[in-house]
Every structure is written in structure tokens, then in C-alpha cells.
Design a protein around this motif. Sequence first.
Motif, PDB file in Angstrom:
ATOM      1  N   GLY A   2      -0.882   7.550   1.156  1.00 12.89           N
ATOM      2  CA  GLY A   2      -0.789   6.097   0.993  1.00 12.89           C
ATOM      3  C   GLY A   2      -1.415   5.631  -0.312  1.00 12.89           C
ATOM      4  N   ARG A   3      -2.563   6.207  -0.648  1.00 12.28           N
ATOM      5  CA  ARG A   3      -3.217   5.866  -1.913  1.00 12.28           C
ATOM      6  C   ARG A   3      -2.367   6.294  -3.098  1.00 12.28           C
ATOM      7  N   LEU A   4      -1.795   7.493  -2.989  1.00 10.35           N
ATOM      8  CA  LEU A   4      -0.956   7.999  -4.079  1.00 10.35           C
ATOM      9  C   LEU A   4       0.317   7.163  -4.234  1.00 10.35           C
ATOM     10  N   LEU A   5       0.860   6.677  -3.135  1.00  9.33           N
ATOM     11  CA  LEU A   5       2.012   5.773  -3.203  1.00  9.33           C
ATOM     12  C   LEU A   5       1.627   4.492  -3.934  1.00  9.33           C
ATOM     13  N   ALA A   6       0.460   3.937  -3.597  1.00 13.43           N
ATOM     14  CA  ALA A   6       0.001   2.698  -4.224  1.00 13.43           C
ATOM     15  C   ALA A   6      -0.218   2.891  -5.725  1.00 13.43           C
ATOM     16  N   LYS A   7      -0.623   4.089  -6.119  1.00 15.23           N
ATOM     17  CA  LYS A   7      -0.844   4.401  -7.530  1.00 15.23           C
ATOM     18  C   LYS A   7       0.442   4.840  -8.229  1.00 15.23           C
ATOM     19  N   GLU A   8       1.522   4.887  -7.469  1.00 14.48           N
ATOM     20  CA  GLU A   8       2.833   5.306  -7.978  1.00 14.48           C
ATOM     21  C   GLU A   8       2.828   6.734  -8.505  1.00 14.48           C
ATOM     22  N   ALA A   9       1.967   7.573  -7.919  1.00 13.77           N
ATOM     23  CA  ALA A   9       1.928   8.992  -8.275  1.00 13.77           C
ATOM     24  C   ALA A   9       2.907   9.790  -7.427  1.00 13.77           C
TER      25      ALA A   9
END
Length: 122
Positions: free
Chosen positions: A47-54
Motif C-alpha cells: 500500500g505504501r509503495l502504491l502511494a509512492k507510485e513505486a
Amino acid sequence: MAERISDAEHAVMEVLWDDSPLTAQDVAERVDPARGWSAATVKTLLGRLLAKEAVRHEVDGRRYLYSPAVQREDYVEGESRRLIDRLFGGRLTPLVAHLAERDALTAQDITEIEALLRELKQ
């Protein structure tokens, strides 16, 4: 990807760089077992990586399939540049000198650096 990723997020990215797309459960099963992460922990990191667009995801029935949105080579390039800029004023030579002074370069490392420099000069 403007935001930097944490060490924990990086572990998830390494799994996705090795093989993707994967479900969160697939990622949880492939992350180093020594970390002891549950599927819920991996979902939080995804979820964090999605938010960071990674990473990006696609819907597959009732599950999400995750893939990296940034190539490993691009990530390594950016992180390397940030390290050199922050610690060595943007210059590579002081980094190599630092490693050499700390006996952090093996004979094999030196041989490889010399070969790289010869190649770059041509």
C-alpha cells in the motif's frame, strides 16, 4: 517515483523485480523468512509503495496483482546518485578513495575497477 523507499519496502521491491506480477500472498511467501512478516505486513508495505507510485496493481478477480512501476536499474541509479551527492559532493573519486583508505576494496575489486577504467578510456 519522487519519494524514497524504506529498507522494508525495498525488500518487497526486490521480490517484485525478481518476478511479477504477484499477489500480496505471493510476495509474503517470497520475502526473506528471517523477516517474519505476515501477509498483512506485506499488504501494508505494498500500500505504501502504491502511494509512492513505486508499484502498480491490476485487479484479477478478487485479488490484486502487483508489479514494479520503476525498473531496478533506475532505482539503483537514483539511490547511487543521492548517496554520492549527499556524502561526497557529487564526486565519485572521494567515494573510491574512502573505500580504499578503509581497506574495503579487495584485490578483485581493484582489478575490476582498473578494467572498467581502461574500457571507459577507449
